[in-house]
Enzyme design. Sequence first.
Site, PDB file in Angstrom:
ATOM      1  N   LYS A 106      -2.851  15.760  -9.235  1.00 31.54           N
ATOM      2  CA  LYS A 106      -1.886  15.632 -10.318  1.00 31.54           C
ATOM      3  C   LYS A 106      -1.058  16.907 -10.506  1.00 31.54           C
ATOM      4  O   LYS A 106       0.100  16.847 -10.927  1.00 31.54           O
ATOM      5  CB  LYS A 106      -2.594  15.235 -11.614  1.00 31.54           C
ATOM      6  CG  LYS A 106      -3.139  13.808 -11.577  1.00 31.54           C
ATOM      7  CD  LYS A 106      -2.036  12.782 -11.297  1.00 31.54           C
ATOM      8  CE  LYS A 106      -2.527  11.351 -11.344  1.00 31.54           C
ATOM      9  NZ  LYS A 106      -1.438  10.364 -11.177  1.00 31.54           N
ATOM     10  N   ASN A 124       3.676   4.952 -10.727  1.00 32.00           N
ATOM     11  CA  ASN A 124       2.486   4.836 -11.562  1.00 32.00           C
ATOM     12  C   ASN A 124       1.195   4.629 -10.765  1.00 32.00           C
ATOM     13  O   ASN A 124       0.113   4.831 -11.293  1.00 32.00           O
ATOM     14  CB  ASN A 124       2.699   3.662 -12.535  1.00 32.00           C
ATOM     15  CG  ASN A 124       1.478   3.325 -13.337  1.00 32.00           C
ATOM     16  OD1 ASN A 124       1.031   4.098 -14.170  1.00 32.00           O
ATOM     17  ND2 ASN A 124       0.914   2.152 -13.083  1.00 32.00           N
ATOM     18  N   ASP A 180       0.867  -1.171   0.000  1.00 30.07           N
ATOM     19  CA  ASP A 180       0.000   0.000   0.000  1.00 30.07           C
ATOM     20  C   ASP A 180       0.907   1.225   0.000  1.00 30.07           C
ATOM     21  O   ASP A 180       1.613   1.488   0.978  1.00 30.07           O
ATOM     22  CB  ASP A 180      -0.895  -0.024   1.244  1.00 30.07           C
ATOM     23  CG  ASP A 180      -1.799   1.201   1.359  1.00 30.07           C
ATOM     24  OD1 ASP A 180      -1.661   2.148   0.552  1.00 30.07           O
ATOM     25  OD2 ASP A 180      -2.635   1.220   2.279  1.00 30.07           O
ATOM     26  N   VAL A 181       0.912   1.978  -1.096  1.00 29.27           N
ATOM     27  CA  VAL A 181       1.865   3.080  -1.229  1.00 29.27           C
ATOM     28  C   VAL A 181       1.594   4.226  -0.263  1.00 29.27           C
ATOM     29  O   VAL A 181       2.423   5.132  -0.134  1.00 29.27           O
ATOM     30  CB  VAL A 181       1.922   3.621  -2.678  1.00 29.27           C
ATOM     31  CG1 VAL A 181       2.403   2.546  -3.633  1.00 29.27           C
ATOM     32  CG2 VAL A 181       0.576   4.200  -3.117  1.00 29.27           C
ATOM     33  N   TYR A 226      -8.863  14.898  -8.299  1.00 31.38           N
ATOM     34  CA  TYR A 226      -7.856  14.278  -9.166  1.00 31.38           C
ATOM     35  C   TYR A 226      -6.944  15.342  -9.774  1.00 31.38           C
ATOM     36  O   TYR A 226      -5.717  15.197  -9.789  1.00 31.38           O
ATOM     37  CB  TYR A 226      -8.557  13.486 -10.261  1.00 31.38           C
ATOM     38  CG  TYR A 226      -7.628  12.740 -11.184  1.00 31.38           C
ATOM     39  CD1 TYR A 226      -6.944  11.607 -10.752  1.00 31.38           C
ATOM     40  CD2 TYR A 226      -7.441  13.151 -12.498  1.00 31.38           C
ATOM     41  CE1 TYR A 226      -6.103  10.911 -11.601  1.00 31.38           C
ATOM     42  CE2 TYR A 226      -6.603  12.460 -13.358  1.00 31.38           C
ATOM     43  CZ  TYR A 226      -5.940  11.341 -12.903  1.00 31.38           C
ATOM     44  OH  TYR A 226      -5.101  10.651 -13.759  1.00 31.38           O
TER      45      TYR A 226
END
Length: 255
Positions: free
Chosen positions: A162, A90, A63-64, A158
């Site tokens: 980003k 990614n 789990d990042v 989102y």
Amino acid sequence: MTTPQHPDFRVAVITGAGSGIGRATAHEFARRGWALALLGRREEPVRRTADGAGAQTLVLPVDVTDPDAVAAAFARIAAVYGRIDVLFNNAGTFGPSGSVEDVDLTQWADTLDVNVTGTLLCASSAFAVMREQRPQGGRIINNGSVSARRPRPRSVAYTASKHAVTGISRSIALDGRPFGITATQIDIGNAETELLAGIGAGKGAAQPDGTLRAEPVFPPEHAARMVVDVAELPPTTAVHELVITATGMPYDGRG
């Protein structure tokens, strides 16, 4: 145990490796002879990627967003392979659909946790290995999205996440300069993955005028080739930012 190295031994770490662009990129790295460390939240899809790669591969369910899990995974990679030449950051999530006045704040926080904190944690761990290894240096390639440049309607969480990835990418490039660590952000638009199912056919994608419209898509393997092309450049060359979209996709003006 550290894997014995020879001059052509190269190691790529890929997060979000269980599907889509992550899987396509893993297979492209493998086709070109790289050793792989594949990270993903669920082990089974990552193992399917590894099975299809046919390369020297380390599978690590991670789990990042968990700092301890990320640190342990990168320590394992360093112990097994002895170095990291490329990190392809990614892993990500689209998060909630919602405009600035009605976005759910819990979902907002979850989106930032995966897309921003997860990107930072993996970059930080890779950076530490690259700084200490010999020969020193490496590449960190972050999957941004064209939303790092142009938003879609009702995508504030989102889009904000980003844009933050862009800040991380540029900071890596600056902080990594003394150590031969470069950063590339690849902003991808409408790769035909499971996450974007329905954009090219079916219900389509939201447009600024409020309608839904089918948009052109392109195979994720094309983006994968670009990632690996950057990875294989000599260390004397840095690529800071790239944009790749499906031909004809609404980009400037988003419609």
